[in-house]
Motif scaffolding. Structure first.
Motif, mmCIF file in Angstrom:
data_model
loop_
_atom_site.group_PDB
_atom_site.id
_atom_site.type_symbol
_atom_site.label_atom_id
_atom_site.label_comp_id
_atom_site.label_asym_id
_atom_site.label_seq_id
_atom_site.Cartn_x
_atom_site.Cartn_y
_atom_site.Cartn_z
ATOM 1 N N SER A 12 0.841 -1.182 0.000
ATOM 2 C CA SER A 12 0.000 0.000 0.000
ATOM 3 C C SER A 12 0.873 1.228 0.000
ATOM 4 C CB SER A 12 -0.904 0.001 1.235
ATOM 5 O OG SER A 12 -1.730 1.125 1.231
ATOM 6 N N HIS A 531 -0.262 -1.241 7.868
ATOM 7 C CA HIS A 531 -0.428 -2.116 6.712
ATOM 8 C C HIS A 531 0.128 -3.509 6.975
ATOM 9 C CE1 HIS A 531 -2.464 0.299 3.845
ATOM 10 N NE2 HIS A 531 -1.557 1.248 3.820
ATOM 11 N N GLU A 588 -6.433 0.517 3.580
ATOM 12 C CA GLU A 588 -6.031 1.899 3.840
ATOM 13 C C GLU A 588 -6.773 2.469 5.044
ATOM 14 O OE1 GLU A 588 -3.538 3.062 2.315
ATOM 15 O OE2 GLU A 588 -3.434 1.427 0.870
ATOM 16 N N GLY A 591 -5.269 1.183 8.064
ATOM 17 C CA GLY A 591 -4.017 1.919 8.253
ATOM 18 C C GLY A 591 -4.243 3.284 8.876
#
Length: 689
Positions: A12, A531, A588, A591
């Motif tokens: 990512s 991540h 995401e 994260g």
């Protein structure tokens, strides 16, 4: 186009978007701020003038933090979105341009400087580019016109890495997910011209209009190849791409690592994926390929069926269009402008092309271009070693905070915690720039042949990939250049990587209030660490090997929390009837929410039990969360927003700014109560890490 250099497996990365034009000051001003001990933004590191205090934080935290900026900022004509990432990217562009200008003004150049000078001159020589017309891609167009069989077609597909043509089956060298010390080729379904399969398959008027405009655009581009009766042929190309889209997996399925790990011996390809000349296809790459990973098994078989069933003439037109379109940036201005009219203006809402020098800088700054040669100079001029040292300390503070948070998890058992702590301890941070720089020995460029230079770069890096495919993986390799405003996590190496250019305000300022740095770069660090523990990164262990290191009970508890977060983000509706894809953006969002929690924990540890001072009427917690929100202030065209919703893995910035609604401290800091639009009852706040 898919690139075939030994690829860096990025689990990512931050989306390069969002922010404030105020950030785009000159490097001299930044250095003066560092010298004077004054924060670059405001009095302590936040632009308070961007706020709209008429908005309740609990109703819309994005607009509270950045609403005045949002209401008054005018989108530049050459942008589709603008924010902090863009502002820093512009700063980096100007700095790189200064480096290039310095090099091109001198005659005493070393080998790498000569490559930079020659490439830049060739890119900026519009007169020669216009004079050459389509002759630089004529050999490829001739090969396409000469296709008489499926094998001929397969051969052209296999050469797409060099020519810029598209292919329904594509891939590149990757890391072996079961043995990260080895490389392997990954192959999947590809070949679309529009941003996502939904652009072909959805029946709404919005997407129907895009498809109509796409047909018109293809017909215009085919004229450059001498095809005047292009309307029907353009429609046939879009019909073909629609069939490609129908055969592909949705994006949320493509990011499931359990489904995309399908290793197979090269010798077994013909048996498992029949009716395609794999030997001929792979022969065009030069790879030895003892093993391949097929990331999308059923879609690859669907692509093979299309290769065998669709008329060769349609595939020829498809390849002709994509060869011209994908190379438009290196062809005459007329071709580029025609391509921009659709992909820039119609599809993205960009009113004007970027200035040519910016396009040159962007082309030169990639990892498979001259980016590291330029990066060496960039680091020596613009990245102080003190920033690297401070960043290393922040990383360790975040590591400590996450370790404590893992120990305190009530939903994870001791057995899984042992593995989680081992993975955390093994995180390898890379900060600023590579320890070993990419060499360019043997690369040849000229100052008069732009597309020739592009081909030479592709061949140079591809040859480097072929030479290393059977060697042990290179853990010194970076997937981004130092001048890139971004960051990433690489699951195969269990590493978190922070290029030099992101270590600037509003993310990081050595003179800013600590709460601001923890809410900015601290949360960025936490995001990348997160991540390693998101819904997909958590499927790899401390050594980067994809395996299940969880107990079944703990994995179920984790997935239940992840499902809650996916549902939360799926309710955001940036455009009527077009929602954030909470499942596709889940990694995401984990994260963001987890990284923010880690950063806040680390900030509290940094206070050593003391109360943070009140600055300009704001408590430490308020400054922390405001710093986070202002990192994600952004403005977008509606077309860009649509593309982000359908093709991006990140939620748009204004919704990333709302991650604090999952944190108890935010409610207390801004007195958010039931009845406020962002209020979540405690049992609906997602707390994972």
């Amino acid at each position: 186009m898919k690139k075939s250099l030994i690829a860096i497996a990025l689990a990512s990365s931050f989306l390069s978007a969002c922010g404030t034009s105020d950030v785009a000051q000159t490097q001299n001003e930044t250095q003066q701020a560092v010298t004077s001990g004054k924060a670059e933004l405001g009095s302590f590191g936040i632009d308070l003038s961007a706020r709209n205090e008429a908005v309740k934080p609990g109703d819309d935290f994005f607009m509270y933090a950045s609403g005045t900026w949002y209401d008054n900022f005018k989108m530049p004509a050459d942008k589709t979105r603008y924010g902090a990432f863009n502002a820093l990217a512009e700063r980096s562009e100007k700095q790189v341009k200064e480096i290039i200008d310095d090099i091109t003004s001198r005659s005493d150049l070393n080998a790498e400087e000569q490559l930079i000078a020659d490439f830049y001159h060739a890119y900026m020589d519009v007169e020669t580019i216009n004079k050459l017309g389509l002759s630089p891609i004529k050999p490829t167009l001739d090969d396409i016109n000469a296709i008489k069989s499926t094998d001929d077609l397969t051969k052209v597909f296999g050469q797409a890495w060099l020519t810029g043509a598209s292919s329904p089956i594509a891939g590149g060298m990757w890391f072996n997910r079961l043995d990260p010390n080895k490389y392997e080729m990954s192959l999947g379904a590809s070949g679309l011209g529009l941003p996502d399969r939904s652009y072909y398959l959805e029946e709404s008027e919005r997407f129907a209009n895009i498809r109509t405009a796409y047909v018109e655009h293809i017909a215009e581009m085919l004229k450059y190849a001498g095809i005047e009766d292009g309307q029907a042929r353009a429609k046939a190309i879009v019909d073909l791409e629609t069939k490609i889209a129908q055969g592909q997996w949705p994006r949320e399925k493509r990011r499931n690592r359990d489904l995309t790990l399908n290793q197979i011996a090269r010798g077994d390809l013909a048996k498992s994926y029949p009716d395609f000349n794999w030997d001929l296809f792979i022969e065009q790459t030069g790879y030895q390929l003892p093993q391949v990973n097929m990331t999308q098994p059923e879609p690859i078989n669907a692509m093979i069926a299309l290769v065998n069933s669709e008329p060769l003439s349609v595939w020829q037109d498809y390849l002709t269009f994509h060869t011209i379109s994908n190379n438009a940036g290196y062809l005459p201005e007329e071709v580029y402008n025609t391509n921009f009219a659709f992909f820039g203006k119609t599809l993205s809402g960009q009113e004007e092309p970027r200035p040519r020098w910016k396009r040159a800088v962007s082309e030169m700054s990639g990892t498979q271009s001259l980016g590291f040669a330029i990066g060496k100079v960039y680091v020596s001029r613009y990245f102080p070693e003190t920033s690297k040292k401070q960043m290393a300390e922040l990383v360790e503070n975040l590591r400590t905070a996450l370790g404590q948070r893992i120990d305190g998890l009530d939903w994870m058992g001791d057995e899984t915690k042992v593995n989680a702590r081992a993975k955390l301890a093994a995180f390898n941070p890379k900060i600023g720039y590579p320890d070993v720089w990419q060499g360019l020995d043997g690369l040849e460029l000229t100052n008069k042949d732009l597309l020739g230079n592009i081909h030479n770069l592709r061949q140079f890096f591809h040859a480097d990939s072929v030479a290393k495919e059977l060697q042990k993986t290179d853990r010194n390799r970076w997937g981004m250049t130092p001048q890139r405003v971004n960051a990433y996590y690489n699951s195969s190496f269990n590493e978190i990587v922070f290029p030099a250019a992101i270590l600037q305000p509003p993310f990081f300022d050595p003179n800013a209030d600590p709460a601001v740095n923890y809410g900015g770069i601290g949360a960025v660090i936490g995001h990348e660490m997160g991540h390693g523990f998101d819904d997909q990164g958590s499927k790899s262990d401390a050594n980067g090997i994809q395996r299940n290191w969880w107990t079944d009970q703990d994995r179920s508890a984790f997935e239940a929390k992840a499902d809650m977060l996916a549902a939360q983000y799926s309710k955001y509706e940036p455009i009527p009837d077009n929602f954030v894809n909470g499942r596709n953006s889940l990694g995401e969002n984990i994260g963001d929410v987890g990284g923010l929690a880690m950063a806040y924990h680390a900030y509290q540890l940094s206070l050593n039990g003391k109360e943070a001072p009140v600055i300009d009427g704001l408590t430490g917690d308020q400054r922390f969360f405001l710093a986070w929100a202002q990192v994600w202030k952004e403005k977008r065209t509606e077309q860009s927003m649509l593309s982000q919703l359908r093709a991006g893995t990140h939620a748009p910035g204004r919704y990333r700014a709302l991650a604090p609604r999952n944190h108890d401290a935010w409610y207390k800091a801004f007195d958010v109560k039931p009845g406020d639009k962002l209020y979540l009852p405690e049992d609906q706040r997602v707390r994972i890490w």
